[in-house]
Design an enzyme around this catalytic site. Structure first.
Site, mmCIF file in Angstrom:
data_model
loop_
_atom_site.group_PDB
_atom_site.id
_atom_site.type_symbol
_atom_site.label_atom_id
_atom_site.label_comp_id
_atom_site.label_asym_id
_atom_site.label_seq_id
_atom_site.Cartn_x
_atom_site.Cartn_y
_atom_site.Cartn_z
ATOM 1 N N TYR A 26 0.801 -1.231 0.000
ATOM 2 C CA TYR A 26 0.000 0.000 0.000
ATOM 3 C C TYR A 26 0.835 1.283 0.000
ATOM 4 O O TYR A 26 0.277 2.378 -0.086
ATOM 5 C CB TYR A 26 -0.954 -0.002 1.205
ATOM 6 N N HIS A 103 -8.626 2.009 -5.836
ATOM 7 C CA HIS A 103 -7.803 1.108 -5.019
ATOM 8 C C HIS A 103 -6.339 1.497 -5.187
ATOM 9 O O HIS A 103 -5.902 1.852 -6.296
ATOM 10 C CB HIS A 103 -7.979 -0.356 -5.438
HETATM 11 C C1 DQA Z 1 -7.620 -1.898 -1.229
HETATM 12 C C2 DQA Z 1 -7.643 -3.341 -1.722
HETATM 13 C C3 DQA Z 1 -8.524 -4.208 -0.838
HETATM 14 O O1 DQA Z 1 -8.513 -5.552 -1.311
HETATM 15 C C4 DQA Z 1 -8.029 -4.202 0.579
HETATM 16 O O2 DQA Z 1 -8.902 -4.937 1.411
HETATM 17 C C5 DQA Z 1 -7.809 -2.832 1.119
HETATM 18 C C6 DQA Z 1 -7.224 -1.820 0.236
HETATM 19 C C7 DQA Z 1 -6.628 -1.031 -2.019
HETATM 20 O O3 DQA Z 1 -6.726 0.182 -1.918
HETATM 21 O O4 DQA Z 1 -5.742 -1.563 -2.689
HETATM 22 O O5 DQA Z 1 -8.028 -2.562 2.284
HETATM 23 O O6 DQA Z 1 -8.908 -1.339 -1.396
#
Ligand code: DQA
Length: 150
Positions: A26, A103
């Site tokens: 992330y 995302h």
């Molecule tokens: C997310 C991807 C999701 O699968 C995950 O549960 C997240 C972050 C992303 O920003 O990549 O919490 O939404």
């Protein structure tokens, strides 16, 4: 833009932990850093950008209801709720404005359970896989589209 464009950015569960949460997936930026980047994009533009994060599904559903007739756009990173929440999908479906799913990671490159989004079919578009830049791209896209619509 002559009319103010009202954007609500909604962030779901665990995104308050960005910076320390699995940074290899992330990124190292915190939620506040990403918000600051998006607010900087809006500077000098006729845009109001509201930003929220909650770990509660119910609060997200209520925020979407309250955004009706207030926000022109909802930009949402629903985090883990993306993959399982029918109530969230229903709330987005009833919101009459425009919607972008965001995302940080490319969910399609990850575990199979992340490949399906409950909300993709009820949003206008999706930006994913560019880390914090996914948010910046979405906000820039909204501004460009508002300009084009003039
Ligand atoms: C997310 C991807 C999701 O699968 C995950 O549960 C997240 C972050 C992303 O920003 O990549 O919490 O939404």
């Amino acid at each position: 833009m002559s009319e103010t464009v009202n954007i609500l950015v909604i962030n779901g569960p665990n995104l308050n932990m960005l910076g320390t949460r699995e940074p290899e997936i992330y990124g190292a930026e915190m939620m506040a850093d990403i918000e600051a980047r998006c607010q900087a994009v809006c500077e000098g533009e006729n845009v109001s950008l509201d930003w929220m994060q909650t770990n509660s599904e119910a609060e997200i559903v209520t925020a979407i209801h309250q955004a009706i007739n207030k926000a022109d756009w909802i930009l949402i990173n629903a985090a883990g709720l993306t993959h399982c929440s029918v109530p969230l999908r229903d709330a987005l479906a009833l919101f009459p404005g425009r919607k972008i799913e965001i995302h940080l990671s490319n969910i399609h490159k990850r575990e199979p359970f992340r490949h399906h989004s409950m909300i993709s079919a009820v949003v206008d578009g999706t930006v994913l896989g560019f880390g914090a830049m996914s948010y910046v791209m979405a906000v820039k896209g909204v501004i460009d589209m508002a300009r084009e619509a003039e």
